[in-house]
Design a protein around this motif. Structure first.
Motif, mmCIF file in Angstrom:
data_model
loop_
_atom_site.group_PDB
_atom_site.id
_atom_site.type_symbol
_atom_site.label_atom_id
_atom_site.label_comp_id
_atom_site.label_asym_id
_atom_site.label_seq_id
_atom_site.Cartn_x
_atom_site.Cartn_y
_atom_site.Cartn_z
ATOM 1 N N ALA A 8 -15.011 -21.881 17.174
ATOM 2 C CA ALA A 8 -15.746 -22.934 17.881
ATOM 3 C C ALA A 8 -15.224 -24.320 17.518
ATOM 4 N N SER A 9 -14.952 -24.543 16.237
ATOM 5 C CA SER A 9 -14.496 -25.868 15.823
ATOM 6 C C SER A 9 -13.056 -26.119 16.250
ATOM 7 N N TYR A 10 -12.303 -25.040 16.514
ATOM 8 C CA TYR A 10 -10.914 -25.206 16.901
ATOM 9 C C TYR A 10 -10.754 -25.405 18.405
ATOM 10 N N SER A 11 -11.780 -25.062 19.159
ATOM 11 C CA SER A 11 -11.697 -25.116 20.617
ATOM 12 C C SER A 11 -11.280 -26.481 21.153
ATOM 13 N N PRO A 12 -11.797 -27.605 20.647
ATOM 14 C CA PRO A 12 -11.367 -28.910 21.181
ATOM 15 C C PRO A 12 -9.873 -29.146 21.046
ATOM 16 N N ILE A 13 -9.268 -28.638 19.966
ATOM 17 C CA ILE A 13 -7.827 -28.819 19.784
ATOM 18 C C ILE A 13 -7.065 -28.018 20.837
ATOM 19 N N VAL A 14 -7.531 -26.816 21.111
ATOM 20 C CA VAL A 14 -6.906 -25.986 22.140
ATOM 21 C C VAL A 14 -6.996 -26.679 23.504
ATOM 22 N N ASP A 20 -3.117 -31.816 27.768
ATOM 23 C CA ASP A 20 -2.194 -32.942 27.586
ATOM 24 C C ASP A 20 -0.725 -32.551 27.430
ATOM 25 N N PHE A 21 -0.453 -31.292 27.136
ATOM 26 C CA PHE A 21 0.934 -30.921 26.843
ATOM 27 C C PHE A 21 1.504 -29.865 27.786
ATOM 28 N N GLY A 22 0.725 -29.401 28.756
ATOM 29 C CA GLY A 22 1.232 -28.504 29.784
ATOM 30 C C GLY A 22 1.905 -27.270 29.223
ATOM 31 N N PHE A 23 3.113 -26.973 29.748
ATOM 32 C CA PHE A 23 3.767 -25.723 29.354
ATOM 33 C C PHE A 23 4.201 -25.734 27.885
ATOM 34 N N ARG A 27 3.003 -21.546 24.258
ATOM 35 C CA ARG A 27 3.333 -20.646 23.163
ATOM 36 C C ARG A 27 2.375 -20.769 21.989
ATOM 37 N N PRO A 28 2.073 -21.988 21.472
ATOM 38 C CA PRO A 28 1.135 -22.048 20.342
ATOM 39 C C PRO A 28 -0.270 -21.551 20.698
ATOM 40 N N VAL A 29 -0.755 -21.887 21.896
ATOM 41 C CA VAL A 29 -2.110 -21.459 22.268
ATOM 42 C C VAL A 29 -2.138 -19.947 22.474
ATOM 43 N N ARG A 30 -1.127 -19.411 23.111
ATOM 44 C CA ARG A 30 -1.088 -17.965 23.334
ATOM 45 C C ARG A 30 -1.034 -17.217 22.002
ATOM 46 N N THR A 31 -0.291 -17.747 21.044
ATOM 47 C CA THR A 31 -0.216 -17.121 19.722
ATOM 48 C C THR A 31 -1.580 -17.111 19.051
ATOM 49 N N LEU A 32 -2.312 -18.206 19.154
ATOM 50 C CA LEU A 32 -3.655 -18.266 18.576
ATOM 51 C C LEU A 32 -4.571 -17.226 19.213
ATOM 52 N N VAL A 33 -4.431 -17.020 20.528
ATOM 53 C CA VAL A 33 -5.242 -16.018 21.225
ATOM 54 C C VAL A 33 -4.845 -14.617 20.768
ATOM 55 N N GLU A 35 -3.541 -13.665 18.010
ATOM 56 C CA GLU A 35 -3.924 -13.420 16.615
ATOM 57 C C GLU A 35 -5.437 -13.356 16.433
ATOM 58 N N GLY A 36 -6.185 -13.593 17.484
ATOM 59 C CA GLY A 36 -7.635 -13.542 17.388
ATOM 60 C C GLY A 36 -8.246 -14.754 16.722
ATOM 61 N N ILE A 37 -7.476 -15.814 16.596
ATOM 62 C CA ILE A 37 -7.980 -17.026 15.939
ATOM 63 C C ILE A 37 -8.908 -17.799 16.872
ATOM 64 N N VAL A 38 -8.567 -17.799 18.155
ATOM 65 C CA VAL A 38 -9.432 -18.462 19.151
ATOM 66 C C VAL A 38 -9.647 -17.476 20.294
ATOM 67 N N PRO A 39 -10.772 -17.572 20.990
ATOM 68 C CA PRO A 39 -10.980 -16.725 22.168
ATOM 69 C C PRO A 39 -10.072 -17.176 23.314
ATOM 70 N N ARG A 40 -9.851 -16.294 24.232
ATOM 71 C CA ARG A 40 -9.020 -16.628 25.401
ATOM 72 C C ARG A 40 -9.677 -17.785 26.163
ATOM 73 N N PRO A 41 -8.978 -18.915 26.329
ATOM 74 C CA PRO A 41 -9.573 -20.053 27.048
ATOM 75 C C PRO A 41 -9.894 -19.683 28.502
ATOM 76 N N ALA A 42 -11.024 -20.145 28.982
ATOM 77 C CA ALA A 42 -11.411 -19.889 30.364
ATOM 78 C C ALA A 42 -10.945 -20.996 31.296
ATOM 79 N N ARG A 43 -10.478 -22.097 30.760
ATOM 80 C CA ARG A 43 -10.131 -23.250 31.582
ATOM 81 C C ARG A 43 -8.855 -22.996 32.391
ATOM 82 N N PRO A 44 -8.781 -23.547 33.608
ATOM 83 C CA PRO A 44 -7.599 -23.350 34.458
ATOM 84 C C PRO A 44 -6.299 -23.790 33.801
ATOM 85 N N SER A 45 -6.352 -24.788 32.923
ATOM 86 C CA SER A 45 -5.129 -25.298 32.309
ATOM 87 C C SER A 45 -4.412 -24.234 31.483
#
Length: 353
Positions: A8-14, A20-23, A27-33, A35-45
Motif C-alpha cells: 500500500a505504501s509503495y503504490s504511489p511510487i508505482v 511519468d516515465f512511460g515505457f 521493466r521495474p514495475v513489472r518486476t515488482l509485480v 516478485e509479489g512486492i506490489v499488486p498488479r496495477p489496475a490503472r491504464p498506464s
C-alpha cells in the motif's frame, strides 16, 4: 525495506513511475509485480507501458520472456484506448502489427482463445474509442475471418454496435448482420427493433444496407410487411435524400392500400423529408390514408400535425447546438489530426483540424 513497508505504501511510487516515465517504467514495475512486492496495477498506464515496451522489440519477444502476460496483461489491451503514440493503432502504423500477429497466432492454435479474441474485439468496439484507435480493433476482428456461425453466436454484440458513435464500427456491425440474416439466423423482430439508429444516422451505404434487411424482414404475412414499413420510415430522417427515396420506394412495395399505422409513422417523419422527396412522400401518405392518420395523431397528441414539411421545420445549420467544438491544445490537434489523416472522417473532426 520496500517489502517491509508493504504494497500500500509503495503504490504511489508505482503510479508515479507509470504516469511519468512511460515505457521506461515497464521493466521495474513489472518486476515488482512478478516478485509479489506490489499488486498488479489496475490503472491504464500499466497496460500502455507494456504496449510502449514493444515499440522496437515486438510483442512476440516480450511474451517469450514473460509468458504470464497472456494471463491478464495482454487482454487488457482490449480495454484501454491509449492516446498519442501509445495505442494499438499507432503501434501498427509505426512499428508493425506485432500484437495483432501474436493474437492471430493464438487464435489459430486454440479455439477457446479464438472465441475469447472475437468477443474481446467486439467489446472493445462497444467502448466507442475514437475512430482512428477503434480502427485497430475493427481490422483485427475482421482479420480473424469469423464464420457465419461465429457471427450468429454474437448477434447481440453486433446489434449493440448499431448504436456506436463510430461510423466504421456501425458499418462492420451491419455487414455482419447482413451475413447472419442471409444465413437465416437473424430473427426479423430482433432486427426491426434495433435497426432504427442505422436508418436515421448511418452513412448512405450503411443505411441502404439496413433498408435491404428491413425489406427482407417484411417478406411474408401482411403483419410482417406493416411492421417493416413502419421501421423503414426511420430512414426518412436520414440526411441523404437518396436513402429517403429508397425508403419511400420500399414502404410503397411493402404495403398496398390504406393503412393507418403506416400513415401515422410516415406523418411523424414528414418534417425530415428533403425537398426532392416531398412529392413522393406526400403521394405515399395519401395512398395510405394520410387524412385519417393526421386526424388520429391530433386526437392522440393534442397538437397540430404538419400537412407538408416546410423549410422552417428543418434544423438550422447555424444552430449553436451544432457548433464545431474547437481544439483546445496542440496535443488535441495532433491526436485528432492523426485520426482524420488516417480515416478521412468524421467530417466534424476534419473541420476542427
Amino acid at each position: 525495506e520496500v517489502v517491509n513497508a508493504g504494497a500500500a505504501s509503495y503504490s504511489p511510487i508505482v503510479e508515479y513511475l507509470l504516469d511519468d516515465f512511460g515505457f521506461h517504467a515497464w521493466r521495474p514495475v513489472r518486476t515488482l509485480v512478478q516478485e509479489g512486492i506490489v499488486p498488479r496495477p489496475a490503472r491504464p498506464s500499466y497496460t500502455i507501458a507494456m504496449l510502449s515496451a514493444t515499440r522496437y522489440r515486438g510483442a512476440a519477444e516480450l511474451l517469450a520472456e514473460d509468458p504470464a502476460l497472456l494471463e491478464v496483461e495482454a487482454w487488457r489491451l482490449f480495454e484501454v484506448e491509449g492516446g498519442g503514440e501509445d495505442s494499438l493503432a499507432n503501434h501498427e502504423k509505426f512499428f508493425g502489427d506485432t500484437w495483432g500477429t501474436v493474437f492471430r497466432d493464438l487464435a489459430a492454435r486454440d479455439p477457446a482463445q479464438r472465441n475469447r479474441l472475437l468477443d474481446a474485439s467486439l467489446a472493445a468496439l462497444a467502448r466507442d474509442f475514437s475512430t482512428y484507435r477503434a480502427g485497430w480493433f475493427l481490422r483485427f476482428h475482421e482479420s480473424l475471418a469469423p464464420t457465419d456461425d461465429e457471427r450468429a453466436q454474437r448477434t447481440e454484440a453486433y446489434l449493440t454496435l448499431l448504436r456506436s458513435r463510430v461510423g466504421p464500427t456501425v458499418s462492420l456491425a451491419v455487414a455482419a448482420l447482413v451475413r447472419i440474416e442471409r444465413a437465416g439466423r437473424l430473427p426479423a423482430d430482433l432486427l426491426l427493433d434495433r435497426i432504427g439508429p442505422v436508418l436515421v444516422e448511418g452513412t448512405a451505404g450503411t443505411a441502404k444496407s439496413g433498408l435491404g434487411m428491413v425489406g427482407r424482414a417484411g417478406a411474408g404475412p401482411p403483419e410482417h410487411a406493416r411492421r417493416a414499413a413502419i421501421a423503414a420510415t426511420d430512414a426518412l430522417a436520414n440526411a441523404s435524400p437518396e436513402v429517403q427515396g429508397r425508403a419511400i420506394a420500399l414502404i410503397a412495395k411493402l404495403v398496398h392500400g390504406a393503412d393507418d399505422a403506416v400513415a401515422r409513422a410516415l406523418t411523424g417523419r414528414l418534417p425530415d423529408v428533403a425537398t426532392s422527396q416531398r412529392t413522393a412522400a406526400a403521394a405515399l401518405l395519401a395512398r395510405f390514408g394520410g387524412g385519417r392518420a393526421a386526424a388520429g395523431a391530433r386526437r392522440d397528441d393534442a397538437g397540430p400535425v404538419p400537412s407538408a414539411p416546410s423549410a422552417s421545420t428543418r434544423p438550422s445549420p447555424i444552430d449553436p447546438v451544432r457548433a464545431i467544438e474547437p481544439l483546445a491544445s496542440i496535443e488535441a490537434l495532433v491526436d485528432v489530426a492523426v485520426s482524420v489523416l488516417a480515416t478521412g472522417d468524421p467530417a466534424d473532426d476534419l473541420a476542427r483540424v
